[in-house]
Structures are given as C-alpha cells and as structure tokens.
Design an enzyme around this catalytic site. Sequence first.
Site, PDB file in Angstrom:
ATOM      1  N   GLY A 146     -16.199 -11.685 -60.970  1.00  0.00           N
ATOM      2  CA  GLY A 146     -15.148 -11.680 -61.993  1.00  0.00           C
ATOM      3  C   GLY A 146     -15.721 -12.282 -63.261  1.00  0.00           C
TER       4      GLY A 146
ATOM      5  N   CYS B 255     -10.641 -25.777 -70.765  1.00  0.00           N
ATOM      6  CA  CYS B 255     -11.274 -24.920 -71.768  1.00  0.00           C
ATOM      7  C   CYS B 255     -12.384 -25.638 -72.531  1.00  0.00           C
ATOM      8  CB  CYS B 255     -10.194 -24.427 -72.722  1.00  0.00           C
ATOM      9  SG  CYS B 255     -10.846 -23.440 -74.054  1.00  0.00           S
TER      10      CYS B 255
ATOM     11  N   HIS C   4     -19.268  -1.913 -94.747  1.00  0.00           N
ATOM     12  CA  HIS C   4     -20.467  -1.275 -94.211  1.00  0.00           C
ATOM     13  C   HIS C   4     -21.672  -2.168 -94.475  1.00  0.00           C
ATOM     14  CE1 HIS C   4     -23.271   1.880 -93.105  1.00  0.00           C
ATOM     15  NE2 HIS C   4     -23.941   1.620 -94.217  1.00  0.00           N
TER      16      HIS C   4
ATOM     17  N   ALA D  68      -7.535 -36.627 -67.511  1.00  0.00           N
ATOM     18  CA  ALA D  68      -8.996 -36.498 -67.583  1.00  0.00           C
ATOM     19  C   ALA D  68      -9.418 -36.585 -69.049  1.00  0.00           C
ATOM     20  CB  ALA D  68      -9.438 -35.202 -66.928  1.00  0.00           C
TER      21      ALA D  68
ATOM     22  N   VAL E 209     -14.285 -17.434 -57.216  1.00  0.00           N
ATOM     23  CA  VAL E 209     -13.382 -16.430 -56.632  1.00  0.00           C
ATOM     24  C   VAL E 209     -11.957 -16.569 -57.176  1.00  0.00           C
ATOM     25  CG1 VAL E 209     -14.752 -16.134 -54.536  1.00  0.00           C
ATOM     26  CG2 VAL E 209     -12.949 -17.883 -54.595  1.00  0.00           C
TER      27      VAL E 209
HETATM   28  P1  FAD Z   1      -6.119 -26.708 -68.704  1.00  0.00           P
HETATM   29  O1  FAD Z   1      -7.080 -26.387 -69.759  1.00  0.00           O
HETATM   30  O2  FAD Z   1      -6.575 -26.646 -67.291  1.00  0.00           O
HETATM   31  O3  FAD Z   1      -5.597 -28.168 -69.023  1.00  0.00           O
HETATM   32  C1  FAD Z   1      -4.724 -28.850 -68.178  1.00  0.00           C
HETATM   33  C2  FAD Z   1      -4.927 -30.329 -68.401  1.00  0.00           C
HETATM   34  O4  FAD Z   1      -3.911 -31.021 -67.713  1.00  0.00           O
HETATM   35  C3  FAD Z   1      -6.255 -30.869 -67.841  1.00  0.00           C
HETATM   36  O5  FAD Z   1      -6.953 -31.537 -68.865  1.00  0.00           O
HETATM   37  C4  FAD Z   1      -5.834 -31.841 -66.735  1.00  0.00           C
HETATM   38  O6  FAD Z   1      -6.676 -32.965 -66.633  1.00  0.00           O
HETATM   39  C5  FAD Z   1      -4.435 -32.237 -67.193  1.00  0.00           C
HETATM   40  N1  FAD Z   1      -3.551 -32.653 -66.116  1.00  0.00           N
HETATM   41  C6  FAD Z   1      -3.244 -31.954 -64.991  1.00  0.00           C
HETATM   42  N2  FAD Z   1      -2.348 -32.640 -64.271  1.00  0.00           N
HETATM   43  C7  FAD Z   1      -2.089 -33.784 -64.949  1.00  0.00           C
HETATM   44  C8  FAD Z   1      -1.264 -34.901 -64.682  1.00  0.00           C
HETATM   45  N3  FAD Z   1      -0.502 -34.986 -63.600  1.00  0.00           N
HETATM   46  N4  FAD Z   1      -1.259 -35.908 -65.578  1.00  0.00           N
HETATM   47  C9  FAD Z   1      -2.032 -35.861 -66.690  1.00  0.00           C
HETATM   48  N5  FAD Z   1      -2.834 -34.829 -66.975  1.00  0.00           N
HETATM   49  C10 FAD Z   1      -2.850 -33.797 -66.109  1.00  0.00           C
HETATM   50  N6  FAD Z   1     -10.293 -18.711 -71.107  1.00  0.00           N
HETATM   51  C11 FAD Z   1     -10.442 -17.981 -72.229  1.00  0.00           C
HETATM   52  O7  FAD Z   1      -9.447 -17.617 -72.855  1.00  0.00           O
HETATM   53  N7  FAD Z   1     -11.686 -17.651 -72.708  1.00  0.00           N
HETATM   54  C12 FAD Z   1     -12.809 -18.021 -72.055  1.00  0.00           C
HETATM   55  O8  FAD Z   1     -13.913 -17.702 -72.506  1.00  0.00           O
HETATM   56  C13 FAD Z   1     -12.682 -18.780 -70.878  1.00  0.00           C
HETATM   57  N8  FAD Z   1     -13.777 -19.187 -70.207  1.00  0.00           N
HETATM   58  C14 FAD Z   1     -13.633 -19.962 -69.096  1.00  0.00           C
HETATM   59  C15 FAD Z   1     -14.776 -20.368 -68.421  1.00  0.00           C
HETATM   60  C16 FAD Z   1     -14.681 -21.148 -67.295  1.00  0.00           C
HETATM   61  C17 FAD Z   1     -15.932 -21.605 -66.588  1.00  0.00           C
HETATM   62  C18 FAD Z   1     -13.393 -21.548 -66.838  1.00  0.00           C
HETATM   63  C19 FAD Z   1     -13.263 -22.433 -65.635  1.00  0.00           C
HETATM   64  C20 FAD Z   1     -12.244 -21.141 -67.488  1.00  0.00           C
HETATM   65  C21 FAD Z   1     -12.351 -20.331 -68.619  1.00  0.00           C
HETATM   66  N9  FAD Z   1     -11.232 -19.880 -69.304  1.00  0.00           N
HETATM   67  C22 FAD Z   1     -11.383 -19.114 -70.426  1.00  0.00           C
HETATM   68  C23 FAD Z   1      -9.865 -20.221 -68.865  1.00  0.00           C
HETATM   69  C24 FAD Z   1      -9.301 -21.378 -69.722  1.00  0.00           C
HETATM   70  O9  FAD Z   1     -10.141 -22.494 -69.587  1.00  0.00           O
HETATM   71  C25 FAD Z   1      -7.897 -21.707 -69.274  1.00  0.00           C
HETATM   72  O10 FAD Z   1      -7.105 -20.543 -69.309  1.00  0.00           O
HETATM   73  C26 FAD Z   1      -7.265 -22.755 -70.186  1.00  0.00           C
HETATM   74  O11 FAD Z   1      -8.019 -23.941 -70.186  1.00  0.00           O
HETATM   75  C27 FAD Z   1      -5.833 -23.045 -69.725  1.00  0.00           C
HETATM   76  O12 FAD Z   1      -5.271 -24.034 -70.518  1.00  0.00           O
HETATM   77  P2  FAD Z   1      -4.115 -24.976 -69.935  1.00  0.00           P
HETATM   78  O13 FAD Z   1      -3.731 -25.868 -71.064  1.00  0.00           O
HETATM   79  O14 FAD Z   1      -3.086 -24.178 -69.273  1.00  0.00           O
HETATM   80  O15 FAD Z   1      -4.808 -25.824 -68.773  1.00  0.00           O
HETATM   81  P1  NAD Z   2     -11.678 -13.729 -61.350  1.00  0.00           P
HETATM   82  O1  NAD Z   2     -10.332 -13.477 -60.817  1.00  0.00           O
HETATM   83  O2  NAD Z   2     -12.043 -13.241 -62.696  1.00  0.00           O
HETATM   84  O3  NAD Z   2     -12.763 -13.119 -60.348  1.00  0.00           O
HETATM   85  C1  NAD Z   2     -12.843 -13.505 -59.026  1.00  0.00           C
HETATM   86  C2  NAD Z   2     -13.641 -12.434 -58.278  1.00  0.00           C
HETATM   87  O4  NAD Z   2     -13.940 -12.927 -56.990  1.00  0.00           O
HETATM   88  C3  NAD Z   2     -12.868 -11.130 -58.112  1.00  0.00           C
HETATM   89  O5  NAD Z   2     -13.671 -10.053 -58.530  1.00  0.00           O
HETATM   90  C4  NAD Z   2     -12.571 -11.090 -56.616  1.00  0.00           C
HETATM   91  O6  NAD Z   2     -12.542  -9.772 -56.097  1.00  0.00           O
HETATM   92  C5  NAD Z   2     -13.740 -11.881 -56.046  1.00  0.00           C
HETATM   93  N1  NAD Z   2     -13.503 -12.520 -54.754  1.00  0.00           N
HETATM   94  C6  NAD Z   2     -12.377 -13.155 -54.335  1.00  0.00           C
HETATM   95  N2  NAD Z   2     -12.567 -13.665 -53.085  1.00  0.00           N
HETATM   96  C7  NAD Z   2     -13.836 -13.345 -52.727  1.00  0.00           C
HETATM   97  C8  NAD Z   2     -14.625 -13.596 -51.568  1.00  0.00           C
HETATM   98  N3  NAD Z   2     -14.142 -14.302 -50.551  1.00  0.00           N
HETATM   99  N4  NAD Z   2     -15.876 -13.097 -51.527  1.00  0.00           N
HETATM  100  C9  NAD Z   2     -16.377 -12.395 -52.578  1.00  0.00           C
HETATM  101  N5  NAD Z   2     -15.678 -12.129 -53.688  1.00  0.00           N
HETATM  102  C10 NAD Z   2     -14.432 -12.610 -53.783  1.00  0.00           C
HETATM  103  O7  NAD Z   2     -11.889 -15.326 -61.212  1.00  0.00           O
HETATM  104  P2  NAD Z   2     -12.951 -16.305 -61.860  1.00  0.00           P
HETATM  105  O8  NAD Z   2     -14.183 -15.573 -62.266  1.00  0.00           O
HETATM  106  O9  NAD Z   2     -13.057 -17.446 -60.904  1.00  0.00           O
HETATM  107  O10 NAD Z   2     -12.218 -16.796 -63.155  1.00  0.00           O
HETATM  108  C11 NAD Z   2     -10.933 -17.427 -63.064  1.00  0.00           C
HETATM  109  C12 NAD Z   2     -10.117 -17.112 -64.273  1.00  0.00           C
HETATM  110  O11 NAD Z   2     -10.621 -17.822 -65.390  1.00  0.00           O
HETATM  111  C13 NAD Z   2     -10.150 -15.641 -64.668  1.00  0.00           C
HETATM  112  O12 NAD Z   2      -9.097 -14.937 -64.073  1.00  0.00           O
HETATM  113  C14 NAD Z   2     -10.044 -15.653 -66.149  1.00  0.00           C
HETATM  114  O13 NAD Z   2      -8.712 -15.399 -66.533  1.00  0.00           O
HETATM  115  C15 NAD Z   2     -10.455 -17.056 -66.557  1.00  0.00           C
HETATM  116  N6  NAD Z   2     -11.734 -16.929 -67.274  1.00  0.00           N
HETATM  117  C16 NAD Z   2     -11.733 -16.246 -68.427  1.00  0.00           C
HETATM  118  C17 NAD Z   2     -12.911 -16.074 -69.114  1.00  0.00           C
HETATM  119  C18 NAD Z   2     -12.887 -15.322 -70.385  1.00  0.00           C
HETATM  120  O14 NAD Z   2     -11.821 -15.132 -70.929  1.00  0.00           O
HETATM  121  N7  NAD Z   2     -14.025 -14.886 -70.893  1.00  0.00           N
HETATM  122  C19 NAD Z   2     -14.092 -16.601 -68.618  1.00  0.00           C
HETATM  123  C20 NAD Z   2     -14.059 -17.286 -67.422  1.00  0.00           C
HETATM  124  C21 NAD Z   2     -12.860 -17.452 -66.762  1.00  0.00           C
END
Ligand code: FAD
Ligand code: NAD
Length: 467
Positions: A189, A43, A446, A37, A274
């Site tokens: 969450g 991230c 401070h 992608a 979720v």
């Molecule tokens: P990813 O970032 O998912 O990257 C995996 C990559 O692999 C993707 O680009 C995908 O296209 C590629 N890929 C997969 N399979 C293949 C294949 N077969 N061939 C080629 N490419 C492939 N984490 C935080 O620490 N702080 C936050 O504030 C935070 N906010 C978030 C908010 C949201 C809305 C979401 C959804 C997630 C958030 N996260 C946050 C979680 C964070 O995005 C992930 O933990 C992090 O991106 C994981 O990194 P990764 O490298 O393991 O995987």
């Molecule tokens: P999450 O695990 O944080 O929260 C999911 C929530 O959905 C839980 O509270 C769970 O009890 C609830 N849930 C599960 N099934 C349900 C159902 N059927 N009906 C109602 N509630 C239900 O998952 P997320 O918010 O999707 O985030 C995924 C992951 O991405 C997180 O675990 C986190 O590690 C990462 N993330 C991190 C950040 C950050 O670091 N600031 C921000 C966004 C995402």
Amino acid sequence: MKEISTKLLVIGGGPGGYVAAIRAGQLGVPTVLAEGASLGGTCLNIGCIPSKALIHAAHDFEQARAQAAGSSPMGIRVKEPTLDLAQTVRWKDGIVKRLTSGVGTLLRKAGVQVLHGWATVEDGKTAVVQLEGETVRVRCEHLLIATGSEPVALPSMPFSGETGGAIWSSTDALSPTELPKRLVVVGAGYIGLELSFAYRKLGTEVTVVEAAPDILPRYDEALTKPVLDSLKKAGVVLHLGCSVAGYDAKNGVHVRNARADEFALPADKVLVAVGRRPRTGFGIEGLQLTMAGRAIAIDAHCATSMRNVWAIGDVTGEPVLAHRAMAQGECVAEQIAGKPRRFEPMAIPAVCFTDPEVVLCGMTMDEARGAGVDVLEASFPFAANGRAMTLGAEGGFVRVLARKSDHVIVGWHAVGRSVSELSAAFGQSIEMGARLEDVAGTIHAHPTLGEAVQEAALRALGHALHI
Ligand code: FAD
Ligand code: NAD
C-alpha cells in the site's frame, strides 16, 4: 486536583487537532489542547514529513550513484558517492523539529493552552490530563476527539519496538541506525511502496509481500503499471497474492502463496505496513459513541452521536490522510464558533509518493460508472510534454474524467514525476465545478508539467494540440 474550564477541549495535537485548535483560537473560542506525545502527531513526527524527507534523500543518493556509474544521460559524472546515514536521519529530524516547534508557536499565537500529557475521558464534558508531576481535570462545553491512528500489527509478527528486533513498524523504518542488507516489506500500500522505493534507492535489497493480487489495490492498472515497472527496474522483488505466516531469525519471513505453498524470505528487517487503525481507548469507549467498525462514526458536521462531542481525522476512519484531518479540524472549530459549516468536500486528493508518483482526485472510472455518471475520459502522456523531457521524466500521463452531458470535471488521475504538485489544480477545478472548457481555456505556463492538465482537457474536447 487542579481544574480548568474551557469552551473547547481538543484531545490530540496531530494535523486534525492542532488545526482545529488554531482555528478555534483565531475565532476567539477559549481552547485547551492535550497532546500526550509530540505536537504535530503522526504526520509531522513519524508519518508524512519524515517519510518524504527520507524518500527525497534516497532519490538524491540514487541519482548520484547513477551519475557515478556513468549512466546519467545528461552527462553528469561524479566519483562514487557515499551515504552518511546518521546525517541523513539528523537532517530529517531537523525538519521535523522545525515543523513541530512551529506548530507550538502557532498554537501560542492563537491563544491556545497546550497541556503536554495523555488525556483520559471521564464523560462528554470532562477529561483528566496527566501532566509531568500533576493531574489536571479539564471541563469543557465541547470535546473534540482527534486521537489519530496506529499501525496494525500482524499477530504472527508483533512489532519489535524499542527492543531493536527485526520487525519494524513505519516509525522504526523512518529512523534507521543502519541500513538493513535485506528488507522484506509486508503490504504494497502507501507506506509499503513509498518506503520500498526509499530503501532500494539507499542500497538495500527489498522484497515486497502483498496479499492482494495487485499493488496499490485502489488504483487502476494504467496508474499502477508505471509504478510496478519502476519497482521491477529498481530490482525490488514482488510476491503478490501471498500472505505471511510468521518470522524466525534463521530463515526469515514465512510466506504462503495462493496455492498454499510455503517458502521463506531471508530478512534482516521486516517492515509491516498492512494498514492503520483508529486510536481509541483513553475512556472514549465509556462515552458509548456510535461506531463505524473501529472508527468513531460522524455525520456531515463531524459530530458524533453525543451532543457537543466531535471527532475528526484518522480516528474517524478512511481516508487516513492528513489534509482530510486538517480540513475537518477547521470545519469543527468554525461550527463551535457559530459558523454554519459542513464537511462535504467534492474531492480529497490522494497522492502516493512512489517513483513515479500517483495522484487520484475525485472519482475513479469505477466510481463514476457505479454512480451512473456517463463520462468522457481523456489522457495526455508526459512523453509529449516538453517540461517532462527536460526533467528526464517522460513516463506517465494525466487523465481527466468529465460528465458527458455538461463537461463538468468529476475526476483527475495522474502518474509521473512530481505529479503530487498537480493535485492542487485537480482539487480546485473539481471543487469549483469547472468544466473541461474552463481548464482548456486557461493559459498554462510553458514549459510546465501543468500543460499536460490543459492538454488532457483539450483532448477530451477532441482538439488536443500537442499530440
Ligand atoms: P495523528 O496525526 O495520529 O495525531 C493524533 C495525536 O493524538 C497524536 O499526536 C497522539 O499522540 C495524540 N493522542 C492520542 N490519544 C491521546 C490522548 N488520549 N491524550 C493526548 N494525546 C493523544 N497522510 C497524508 O495525507 N500524506 C502523506 O504523505 C502521509 N504519509 C504518511 C506516512 C506514514 C509513514 C504514516 C504512518 C502516515 C502517513 N500519512 C500521510 C497519514 C497521516 O499521518 C495521518 O492521516 C494524519 O497524521 C492524521 O492526523 P490526525 O490528527 O487524525 O491524527
Ligand atoms: P494501506 O491500506 O495503504 O496498504 C496496506 C496493504 O497491505 C494493502 O495493499 C493490503 O492488501 C496489504 N495487506 C494487508 N494485510 C496483509 C497481510 N497480512 N499480508 C500481506 N499484505 C497485507 O496501509 P499502509 O500502507 O499501512 O498505510 C496506512 C494509511 O496511511 C494509508 O491508508 C494511507 O491513507 C495513509 N498513508 C498515506 C500516505 C500518502 O498519502 N502518501 C502515505 C503513507 C500512508
């Protein structure tokens, strides 16, 4: 078919994969990275960065609206603000573009060969990458799986995706073309709450449905209460301890409470947040690696059950955090370059970017008790911190946990405005084995929020100065 041989093949260009590739390149390891992608992964493209941009824009808009309503205690008055949502989204996309193209530049600088295509694993030393118009077979000595995670869908409410229907994943919620009047968020969450605040501040009516009896189930009540109060104050409606049973366009989301009563919540859009699950497939299952549930099982070296096949980041399970993936990536690259490394952090900070923000670093109280650690605990409230007052953000506190026997700090917890920025100090003190006396004896500038960190340590020692 064209063939390439390399020492390291990284599959996935998210924070885990791109950091591993950059570090390997820096260390002179011939490296190929395949990304199907966009570089930067979840991230940078559809996760951490765009969500924080939207949260910040929503915060600024809300402030301007409060000022227009005459409720600014600082006396700032503005005329009724308006939101150009398309420009907000363009601004957010601009940040994403700058960061993702920056990753491309860093990879080039490190000498990494990037293949823009999906990889399919053939065996532990070979993968085929489908590029535009050609297929390349890559042979490698080391294979690093960094394929990340994907959002979990509810069977009764599959994501609408490109159809533009009502059921949103977080990806859809980060690129709205218009603001929904009524948004139902399933899951209180990280994603559910961060985006609930953002949409509420932008003017949407938000209702949250959570299966557990509390929001942010991993955090204790003292930490979540300020968030809960703030949600309620903002007018977000919460249905805790409820499950969702389906959706129809006429009535909205069908919800069932603990007594099995059913009711409907009208919704223009439904954000399902979720959880996320490891992204496998792509021939990875053919390797028959040892799994930990759906995640790839790894040891303290991030090694899988197959020799020279490594895995990092979300595909290896919890905690699903970008900084964990990056740290693992660096660790694997250094081992492949011959350095003795293990991935055994003392603490991985977790930050929830709600309003107020919540930080957890090191042990929770329950974890300390569970591990049989006798702890000292002390909190310092931001209500007694001068900087917090000047920011108009007096809610919340910093809490420290330290071993009673030798005062070594084992945990930091905080809730309040901008406490995400304190996570660096929290992580450093735990990683360096600091004692309460080390933090208490460090001069903190401070007026800063950081003084609450020093005061919490002082308070644990029995002599806080400003309370
Ligand atoms: P990813 O970032 O998912 O990257 C995996 C990559 O692999 C993707 O680009 C995908 O296209 C590629 N890929 C997969 N399979 C293949 C294949 N077969 N061939 C080629 N490419 C492939 N984490 C935080 O620490 N702080 C936050 O504030 C935070 N906010 C978030 C908010 C949201 C809305 C979401 C959804 C997630 C958030 N996260 C946050 C979680 C964070 O995005 C992930 O933990 C992090 O991106 C994981 O990194 P990764 O490298 O393991 O995987
Ligand atoms: P999450 O695990 O944080 O929260 C999911 C929530 O959905 C839980 O509270 C769970 O009890 C609830 N849930 C599960 N099934 C349900 C159902 N059927 N009906 C109602 N509630 C239900 O998952 P997320 O918010 O999707 O985030 C995924 C992951 O991405 C997180 O675990 C986190 O590690 C990462 N993330 C991190 C950040 C950050 O670091 N600031 C921000 C966004 C995402």
